[in-house]
Design an enzyme around this catalytic site. Structure first.
Site, PDB file in Angstrom:
ATOM      1  N   TYR A 436      21.575   6.225  -9.287  1.00 49.77           N
ATOM      2  CA  TYR A 436      21.279   5.437 -10.497  1.00 49.77           C
ATOM      3  C   TYR A 436      19.973   5.848 -11.164  1.00 49.77           C
ATOM      4  CZ  TYR A 436      18.900   1.694  -7.551  1.00 49.77           C
ATOM      5  OH  TYR A 436      18.121   0.961  -6.710  1.00 49.77           O
ATOM      6  N   GLU A 437      19.807   5.348 -12.362  1.00 49.14           N
ATOM      7  CA  GLU A 437      18.637   5.691 -13.192  1.00 49.14           C
ATOM      8  C   GLU A 437      18.564   7.195 -13.456  1.00 49.14           C
ATOM      9  OE1 GLU A 437      17.172   2.970 -14.420  1.00 49.14           O
ATOM     10  OE2 GLU A 437      16.205   4.386 -15.774  1.00 49.14           O
TER      11      GLU A 437
END
Lengths: 592, 592
Positions: A436-437
């Site tokens: 994620y990110e």
């Protein structure tokens, strides 16, 4: 199991590996003195140890549950969150105008790591709120700020980032969520979002959703995306809560880890449209999201470091307790830490954790230099250094988190595979962090295509020159305990320079360069991590603490002689590894 | 999700990377022809695909459950096991005297991999039975064999290995379970065992427990351990089941993965003593266990390969379906396989899997040479080569399993962290494989301390000379598509030779040598794996299939140019990495 926040170690890394002491001397560290900084981090460490850490296992076991549209967080989480917010931790970085404390980014970085040490799933909630605060501070109208920011900064309300849709993950150009102008200045939002962290929960009375959507007249692709604030409950002028918005949490994901953190599927506007308010300009929503990217990616890198810290503490304690087998030269069953192979695992864990932490904190210090420098050119240069370091911090920090958590399971042996020891939970929790990110592949591509070209390559060359200076200081120290540290650092920096020059060659086929993105990022991280450990050792040598000097040198030496040795091979992968990665060669090989 | 057994690929690896075709030409492959071999593996592949693979997810979700002392396996497992046994798969390697088929070890290896491809947790059950068959064939009295072997070989009954106790895992010298002579030639066993795989279940009507325990007059340490057959139900002369023994399954572990496989805590003799029968001689039980170690460790290495295969197949399918982002030079959202960084992940997965498989199969072929060679010296040499290769096969195979499963999660992105795709299950399941059947650290120590010294080092030097010959053939092939394969292979073999010579130096401090055990094993595995892929490519070049030749060369080249490049750094870790691993340096650094 045996967690205590390693506050002194973290502060030492911040001062020496990350260069806060130098930044302070140069007036670029903000207005916080060493004592205040230490006191704040000490207090955060106590909170993480005493209040958050006990929530971690119960969060994993109970998980977040969806019951009739409402999400129930695990036992004790809501109360702990309220205590955390009441203590003021949510506002360390926010503007004073909205009730924040506007402390240096370094303080926010260290405290963020501490919340994740306590419980990564718990610490995720404020991480999302923080991103929203940044975006609203930078881009929201004064009216929106007045209405929403104070309660978000205080932590009474939390926030989410609604980017992902089933067909649009890394590629936001594929977004389909819609926004229509309601005529009164507000907008009506409709669409399905997935993977929304803390999209619904019971820890705060209101949730502010930041939602990316397209207006009817939006251009195609990422230039047609707008950002909206879509509150769960509308806010009245007096701050009281108004009507419930047209938003439904339609499901929770069943995930490998971070079970305490609800990962929600969100439906906006099923009953006609959720009321939203534009943040920034129409069609410029992605630029607003980029505002918060640096801090968010840094925080995720620190999640990796935090889990690595926890896994290392646990493994170390177990390796001192568990007795199996004779050590070389010993008699009777020895604690397994006496076995050279177990020592190798533990030193790998410890040194990788410290190296990744040094890189993350250095990025935070550069962000502070950019904020606090009186000199515009110096501020710009620092911002670019931070920009260069952050994809490395995110990807290396999270890879280290996974590698160290896996080694932690290995040190525990069979007990590591059994959930009761908690070693497996670290591995399960941290596995999301490289995804994620911005996946770690995307971080590597960002480093290559956006960060290496900064200032015509001067930014990268400057950072590499800093590493070289560290290697020289190690050589000049002439300390026997450093072993081959200086030579291995120099070798790694040579490799990094070669690979960097090869990648920056303007004649380079972009596909060839992109093929080497991941090994290049790893190479950069190893060199920077090795230098960070060496800087800590040099600082320890300047004290009168012989034990500390010996310890820090051993750590730097282990890393240099055992992990930095991978550097030339990584450089070769970058510069010669693309041959078998052409679409044709790969397609044939993968069809076997 | 998209699994099909890669039978042709496996057979190609067996013939060329593992050298079965050469062994056959030299009369050391047993009496099986290519067609029969292919037909058997094809049939096993169909069974794995059609019957076992559909059990894998349900096994994970439901898990094995303990209900009133009985263990219920997941839905469908008992029936599938009975079908599997009825088809004769349990007896491929067993003596014909007890109903087995006495087929070559290679057949057992490939079919074992296939069961684990279908479901690692399911395939574990026969793996344990197989070990017991080996031990009983080699060491049990004729009476015991007559009473128990036929039903164990047929698969009507299963077996377990009862080694581990809470205080005795890797270190069996610490065993406390007791055996007393009952006076009638049998023994009464008492003690607590943990981590007993399939210690209790409902897939077969009887379970034969092989239990390590001490007699009252046993010497201390590992020389005082005896091995007993302790059946769940006694067997009458006519083969019918007699009384239930004094054995209780007191609990199941809550594990990270392989949920379908019950991991039992077993209590022997709580009501006075479980009746057991001595296998082999008193106090010589450990030697009996060593009998089955080679095959069991090889099978666990193949579990790693099997999971790597599954993870690669799934990731590959997803990478062709999932569209995100533009590829270099393309327009519109491309399948993610078009992105160079994704291609790197997939090629890493594919080439690591193939390399580890090549090593495992080579070990199996050497075991067959040892079984079938008419020449005693040749048989001994082959047995030693197998002994050398097996710790590498076990450790590298299982490390590859973990690394590839983790890359599989990464290719799936956010969906990889969600349990529904199955990518996470592979990671959870395979994480036990580097731990059980001797941790990978113990494999590395075994390689160093027991296998390198075989025949005064000639065994290791011979295997390395084989790798060098492969590198020479690659150079002689003068095929452009090989790129830098020959040079990188030579470089890796140079590094391996240097590290081997350093380790074999009789003046070497044992603790220094042991410090380098793990990087040394990895170095050996990379060189051997690179050579295995090169042998396959050379074999493909000898065919008229240009597509296959291109594909195999691309795979060998990718591995050589991107993964073998780590070899010199690993050698440096072995020969120079011990400096910071002294007890003093490590203790200081770990106390930071």
């Amino acid at each position: 199991m045996h967690y205590s926040a390693p506050v002194a170690d973290m502060l030492f890394t911040l001062e020496h590996a990350a260069g806060l002491s130098r930044a302070r001397a140069e007036g670029e560290a903000g207005e916080i003195d060493v004592e205040t900084l230490g006191a704040i981090v000490e207090e955060a460490g106590a909170f993480a140890t005493d209040v958050i850490a006990p929530l971690n296992r119960v969060g994993d076991r109970e998980g977040a549950r969806l019951e009739g549209g409402a999400v129930k967080t695990p036992s004790g989480w809501a109360e702990a969150y309220r205590r955390w917010a009441a203590a003021g931790w949510n506002g360390v970085l926010a503007d004073e105008a909205h009730g924040g404390q506007a402390l240096p980014t370094a303080v926010w970085a260290l405290t963020s790591e501490l919340w994740a040490q306590g419980s990564m799933a718990f610490g995720l909630c404020p991480l999302l709120s923080h991103g929203a605060i940044e975006a609203l501070e930078a881009h929201a109208s004064e009216e929106l700020k007045a209405k929403y920011l104070a309660r978000l900064v205080s932590g009474e309300w939390t926030a989410t980032m609604n980017l992902t849709e089933p067909q649009a993950g890394s590629d936001l150009a594929l977004l389909r969520s819609r926004a229509e102008r309601a005529g009164d200045g507000s907008y009506l939002i409709t669409g399905q979002k997935i993977f929304i962290t803390y999209g619904e929960h019971d820890m705060a009375e209101n949730i502010l959703h930041l939602v990316l959507a397209r207006l009817p007249d939006a251009p195609e692709g990422t230039r047609g995306i707008s950002l909206f604030l879509v509150p769960k409950f509308d806010a009245h002028e007096d701050g009281s809560l108004g009507e419930c918005n047209d938003i439904v949490c339609s499901g929770l994901e069943h995930k490998l880890g971070i079970h305490g953190s609800p990962t929600c599927s969100m439906s906006f506007g099923e009953a006609g449209g959720a009321v939203g308010y534009l943040v920034g300009e129409e069609h410029r929503g992605l630029a607003c999201m980029f505002t918060m990217m640096n801090n968010a990616r840094l925080a995720v890198g620190l999640q990796g470091v935090a889990i690595a810290e926890r896994a290392t503490q646990d493994a170390l304690a177990y390796a001192h307790e568990r007795r199996q087998g004779r050590a070389p030269g010993g008699t009777g069953a020895a604690p397994i830490v006496a076995h050279p192979d177990v020592r190798r695992m533990l030193m790998t864990m410890r040194s990788l954790t410290a190296a990744a932490r040094g890189i993350c904190y250095r990025a935070a210090v550069e962000l502070d230099r950019a904020r606090f420098s009186a000199d515009e050119a110096a501020a710009k240069a620092a911002q670019e250094r931070a920009g260069l370091l952050i994809p490395i911090a995110k990807a290396f920090g999270t890879d280290v988190g996974c590698d160290v958590a896996s080694l932690g399971v290995q040190v525990f042996g069979g007990m590591g595979f059994v959930e009761e020891t908690g070693a497996a939970q670290y591995l399960r929790d941290v596995r999301i962090a490289p995804i994620y990110e911005g996946t770690n592949g995307i971080q590597a591509i960002d480093l290559l295509t956006r960060k290496l070209p900064l200032s015509g390559g001067e930014t990268a060359r400057g950072v590499i020159a800093d590493l070289r200076a560290t290697a020289s200081r190690v050589a000049e120290a002439s300390s026997h305990a450093f072993g081959g540290t200086a030579a291995r650092l120099d070798q790694a920096i040579d490799a990094l320079e070669d690979a960097t020059a090869w990648l920056m060659d303007s004649d380079r086929d972009p596909a060839h360069a992109l093929s080497g993105a991941t090994p290049y990022l790893r190479l950069f991280a190893l060199a920077a991590g090795g230098a960070a450990l060496a800087e800590e050792a040099l600082a320890a040598l300047r004290t009168n603490d012989a034990q500390k000097a010996a310890a820090r040198q051993a750590l730097a030496r282990f890393f240099a002689e055992n992990l930095l040795t991978a550097a030339p091979g990584l450089a070769a992968s970058v510069t010669e590894g693309a041959g078998a990665l052409s679409p044709e060669a790969t397609e044939a090989a993968l069809a076997l």
